[in-house]
Design an enzyme around this catalytic site. Structure first.
Site, PDB file in Angstrom:
ATOM      1  N   GLU A 301     104.207  35.516  18.295  1.00 40.14           N
ATOM      2  CA  GLU A 301     103.055  34.563  18.209  1.00 40.14           C
ATOM      3  C   GLU A 301     103.707  33.164  17.913  1.00 40.14           C
ATOM      4  OE1 GLU A 301     100.530  36.053  18.608  1.00 40.14           O
ATOM      5  OE2 GLU A 301     101.459  38.095  18.224  1.00 40.14           O
ATOM      6  N   HIS A 304     104.263  31.656  21.412  1.00 40.21           N
ATOM      7  CA  HIS A 304     103.138  31.315  22.133  1.00 40.21           C
ATOM      8  C   HIS A 304     102.536  29.921  21.961  1.00 40.21           C
ATOM      9  CE1 HIS A 304     101.341  34.986  23.967  1.00 40.21           C
ATOM     10  NE2 HIS A 304     101.359  35.675  22.838  1.00 40.21           N
TER      11      HIS A 304
HETATM   12  N1  LYS Z   1      97.587  37.468  22.182  1.00 41.94           N
HETATM   13  C1  LYS Z   1      97.853  38.720  21.289  1.00 41.94           C
HETATM   14  C2  LYS Z   1      99.437  38.790  21.326  1.00 41.94           C
HETATM   15  O1  LYS Z   1     100.059  37.851  20.909  1.00 41.94           O
HETATM   16  C3  LYS Z   1      97.006  39.892  21.484  1.00 41.94           C
HETATM   17  C4  LYS Z   1      95.480  39.603  21.456  1.00 41.94           C
HETATM   18  C5  LYS Z   1      94.917  40.829  21.765  1.00 41.94           C
HETATM   19  C6  LYS Z   1      93.582  40.484  21.968  1.00 41.94           C
HETATM   20  N2  LYS Z   1      92.658  41.907  22.343  1.00 41.94           N
HETATM   21  O2  LYS Z   1      99.776  39.743  21.884  1.00 41.94           O
END
Ligand code: LYS
Length: 876
Positions: A301, A304
């Site tokens: 995370e 990201h």
């Molecule tokens: N973006 C998220 C991750 O880090 C997951 C989001 C899920 C949305 N349905 O994987």
């Protein structure tokens, strides 16, 4: 059958947005039953034309709508289904809306909902439209200012993205907070949290001297379980600076742990929301695997923030742009924190047991899908894990430095933009002056390629001819597969296990060590010079491409590679291939009703690994773990769950008996490891594995050892190790330990999930009743995704013998649960349906049972898009 099937959305229909949102002002007046959301959008037409403004919304009550402060009447706008349309707007305008939502009634856990009495949000992919009317698509980015008002006693903490700019008290015991996020972002990165939470605080100084306030918010009783998450965050921040030159950009970084969450975690700008499973840990409540998983999800995370937030996706077909890249980044991070080879082995196991089946089944889709009905169904192993393999192959082809240059260019060029996987590959090409046009096919072609290699040695000319052929079976909608650009890392080993210097025909000099062969055509022949004796090839080192490899190794060659390959991954892989051959022989024997016997050469090779004191404990543990039942099933033309289970259990038991003294000795030597570093974790892993082999025999002495192991465990890894080992030994010791565990951890939901999961995977007779019993346990709730995964998910995925019981009872239980869940939480229901989707792989009776279940699901009235898509695709 559904009367009108939900429509699919296609990549080829992508069109840029007709409107842009320059800024968003939101005001939330929080109330669990009736929250009011006032939003003020500054809109500007994108390009020329007269296009109307069409906003997305789901389950919203529209209370008020104004254009440039003028109230609109129902005739001024058009509200139909999930779209709100306004015609004849000026080039620029301000739209003000007031909507009503009911967070406490939101069981789908998308949009704004209540978990443990607190408010939280989940907006990726399309949850924001459950909060207010919006252009809910990732290529519309805006600057948000968010005001939150709530009862102060019940919701003392009020959080949103960015920086806190104002806060204070309001009449009647209420208070407010205002948050401003200076970075334009798509709506899926919006977050809001309000509740009775406490926080663990620390800090981080970035390499340019920015002081970042780090906060992890949890419920008060969990405050003593945040240290590991905090350390993981700090380590991630440091690593991304050191490895990729990426620095954090806000003054505050917050993580909030919630108990009810559909996925692992969410990278909302400056305010991550996490499944508490990936935050909370103390050595007595979480296993070593949990600690490692937390570290990697925290890292994921955090990473990201660049690969996802600063540079985001143009549309949801590009999901792997951020997820594949970020998984690759978190895998590299974990590899640097521990043993690289062990990390690689575990990632490859995951890919093979979960992604390869997906790629070979009815849900197969490329890393960049071409169409979907419900995007939530495409947060898959293919988009995430195969996507990461694709990025890894780019690194292998360009080299680490070249890859870093490409990534720098990608971030520089696209900062603040919403882009595509093509843009990513283009940056890699441009920074390295390389042509990756054939490589791009990895993004568009589904299916796992097969590499068939053969070798021929000619002693007269001292040459070795390596022939490699690539192919890929058709998948739905893709009958013809084109050849891919595949990096094949390899070496040739001489009789002593030394790497032979490699010189290909036409080259002047030999290069020591391994090299990367690039496959681009259906067949390649590589002729190596100066190879006096027959070598043993070590192919696809480090699993350099997500493919299946076949090479006709003899048992002797596999045993040789197991002992001598200089590539750690391939040494493990040789053991797996050897074990696979042995297990396949045993499966055939079970099917033919013949007695089962232990292959002596295999037992010997296995014993040598166990005795090899030079190897790291974690690596030994990986080498001694037999291929799983799911992986074995993949290798069979018609899956025989019973024969697979019997064969594997036999081999575990036979090895346990044959090598009992050695397992016991290694158990003693590794027991009692202290600390949470990789070395201690490796020792515990090996120790618990030895215990499991000893218990596989069911002998009283081993059971007693497991009982003591459980009784003296001062950490969750050993406690779970003992319980797992005892699972093979029905009887008093096992029952007592399970009962003790339940009584001890009744009030800790994450720990209790382990207890639920263990019993759901128990292969002893009576599993169906046990699972029913677990579902009526007071701690079970169909509304809590972690609990559903622990009981139903584990039963469907990790208890094949009973899930696929011949009478169809296991399939029936899952089908009933899917339908019950679908009315509450379609996303979780759809995940469970995938366990039925590969029905064609089984015998006729099981095929019939699974197909009937899928038909029953599709025929169910009021089915969600999510479940409809998985069930209907599985049938056609
Ligand atoms: N973006 C998220 C991750 O880090 C997951 C989001 C899920 C949305 N349905 O994987």
């Amino acid at each position: 059958m559904k009367e009108t099937a939900p429509a699919a959305i296609h990549l080829k229909d992508y069109a840029p947005p007709r409107w842009r949102i320059l800024s968003v002002d939101l005001c939330f007046v929080l109330d669990p039953e009736d929250t009011r959301v006032r939003s003020r959008l500054t809109l500007a037409r994108n390009g020329h034309g007269e296009a109307p403004l069409s906003l997305n919304g789901q389950d919203l009550v529209l209370h008020d709508i104004r254009l440039d402060d003028r109230p609109l009447q129902p005739g001024d706008y058009h509200l139909e289904g999930e779209t709100l349309t306004l015609h004849d707007l000026p080039e620029r305008c301000e739209l003000s809306l007031e909507t009503g939502i009911a967070p406490a009634a939101n069981t789908a856990l998308e949009g704004l909902y209540v978990s443990g009495g607190n408010f939280c949000t989940q907006c990726e992919a399309e949850g924001f439209r459950r909060i207010t009317w919006f252009l809910d698509r990732p290529d519309v980015m805006a600057v948000y200012t968010v005001r939150i008002e709530a009862d102060k006693a019940r919701y003392p903490v009020l959080l949103s993205n960015g920086n806190l700019t104002d806060s204070g008290d309001l009449p009647e015991g209420r208070h407010f907070a205002v948050w401003h996020d200076p970075f334009p972002k798509p709506s899926y990165l919006f977050a809001l949290v309000a509740g009775d939470l406490v926080c663990r605080r620390d800090g981080f100084t970035t390499r340019t001297g920015r002081e970042v306030d780090l906060r992890i918010y949890v419920q008060r009783h969990n405050l003593d379980k945040c240290d590991h998450a905090m350390r993981s965050l700090q380590a991630s921040m440091r690593w991304d600076e050191d490895t990729f030159g990426r620095e954090y950009d806000l003054d505050i970084y917050m993580i909030v742990a919630v108990d009810d969450f559909n996925m692992g975690a969410m990278e909302n700008k400056g305010l991550n929301v996490f499944n508490s499973k990936y935050v909370l840990a103390r050595p007595d409540t979480a296993t070593d695997d949990d600690f490692v998983a937390i570290e990697s999800v925290i890292a994921h995370e955090y990473f990201h923030n660049w690969s996802g937030n600063r540079v985001t996706c143009r549309d949801w077909f590009q999901l792997s742009l951020k997820e594949g890249l970020t998984v690759f980044r978190d895998q590299e991070f974990t590899a640097d924190q521990s043993l690289r080879a062990v990390k690689r082995i575990q990632d490859v196991q995951r890919l093979r047991t979960l992604q390869f089946p997906e790629d070979a089944g009815p849900m197969a889709h490329p890393v960049r899908p071409q169409s979907y009905i419900e995007i939530n169904n495409f947060y898959t192993m293919t988009v995430y894990e195969k996507g990461a393999e694709v990025v890894r192959m780019i690194q292998t082809l360009l080299g680490r430095e070249g890859f870093r240059r490409g990534l720098d260019l990608y971030f520089d060029r696209h900062d603040g933009q919403a882009v595509t996987t093509d843009d990513f590959v283009k940056a890699m090409e441009d920074a390295n002056a390389r042509d990756l046009s054939r490589f791009r096919r990895w993004y568009d072609q589904a299916g796992t390629p097969l590499l068939e290699a053969t070798g021929e040695h000619d002693p007269r000319t001292a040459t070795y001819r390596l022939t490699v052929r690539q192919s890929c079976l058709p998948t739905k909608g893709q009958p013809e597969k084109l050849p891919l650009h595949i990096p094949l890392v390899m070496a040739l080993l001489d009789a002593r296990g030394q790497e032979i210097p490699l010189r290909l025909e036409g080259e002047d000099s030999a290069v020591a060590g391994e090299r990367t062969l690039e496959l681009t055509a259906p067949t390649h022949v590589f002729v190596f010079q100066d190879v006096p004796e027959l070598p043993v090839p070590s192919l696809l080192r480090g699993f350099s491409a997500p493919v299946n490899l076949r090479f006709p190794y003899t048992d002797a060659q596999l045993a040789f590679l197991m002992a001598h390959d200089t590539d750690d991954f391939n040494r493990w892989e040789a053991g797996q291939q050897f074990a696979l051959k042995v297990l396949q022989g045993l499966i055939e024997a079970v099917q033919a009703g013949q007695p089962l016997t232990l292959d002596a050469r295999f037992a010997q090779a296995f014993g040598q690994v166990l005795a090899n004191g030079a190897l790291d404990a974690a690596l030994v543990a990986e080498a001694l773990t037999l291929p799983g039942e799911g992986y074995l099933a993949e290798q069979m033309a018609v899956v025989d769950v019973d024969a697979i289970h019997q064969a594997r259990q036999f081999l575990r038991q036979a090895l346990g008996a044959a090598l009992g003294d050695r397992f016991r000795a290694v158990y003693e030597a590794t027991a009692g490891a202290q600390g949470m570093d990789a070395t201690a974790m490796g020792r515990r892993r090996l120790c618990n594995l030895c215990l499991a082999y000893l218990c596989a025999s069911g002998e009283a002495e081993a059971v007693a050892l497991a009982r003591t192991h459980y009784g003296s465990a001062d950490n969750m890894t050993d406690a779970m190790g003992a319980l797992r080992a005892l699972l093979d030994c029905p009887g008093e010791a096992r029952d007592q330990a399970l009962a003790h565990f339940e009584a001890r951890w009744r009030d800790d939901p994450l720990v209790l999930d382990k207890w639920f999961g263990l019993q759901a995977m128990d292969a002893a007779p009576g599993a169906l009743d046990r699972v029913r019993g677990l579902m009526s346990h007071p701690g079970f709730s169909i509304r809590n995704p972690n609990r559903v995964r622990a009981v139903l998910g584990t039963f469907a995925m990790a208890n094949p013998v009973h899930f696929h019981a011949l009478d169809g009872s296991g399939h029936g239980l899952i089908t009933d649960s899917v339908l019950e869940l679908d009315a509450l939480n379609p996303q979780i229901a759809a995940r469970l349906v995938t366990s039925l989707s590969r029905w064609r792989r089984f015998d006729e009776e099981r095929q019939g049972s699974m197909r009937r279940c899928l038909e029953r699901i599709v025929a169910h009235p009021g089915l969600s898009r999510d479940v409809y898509e998985v069930a209907s695709r599985s049938l056609d």
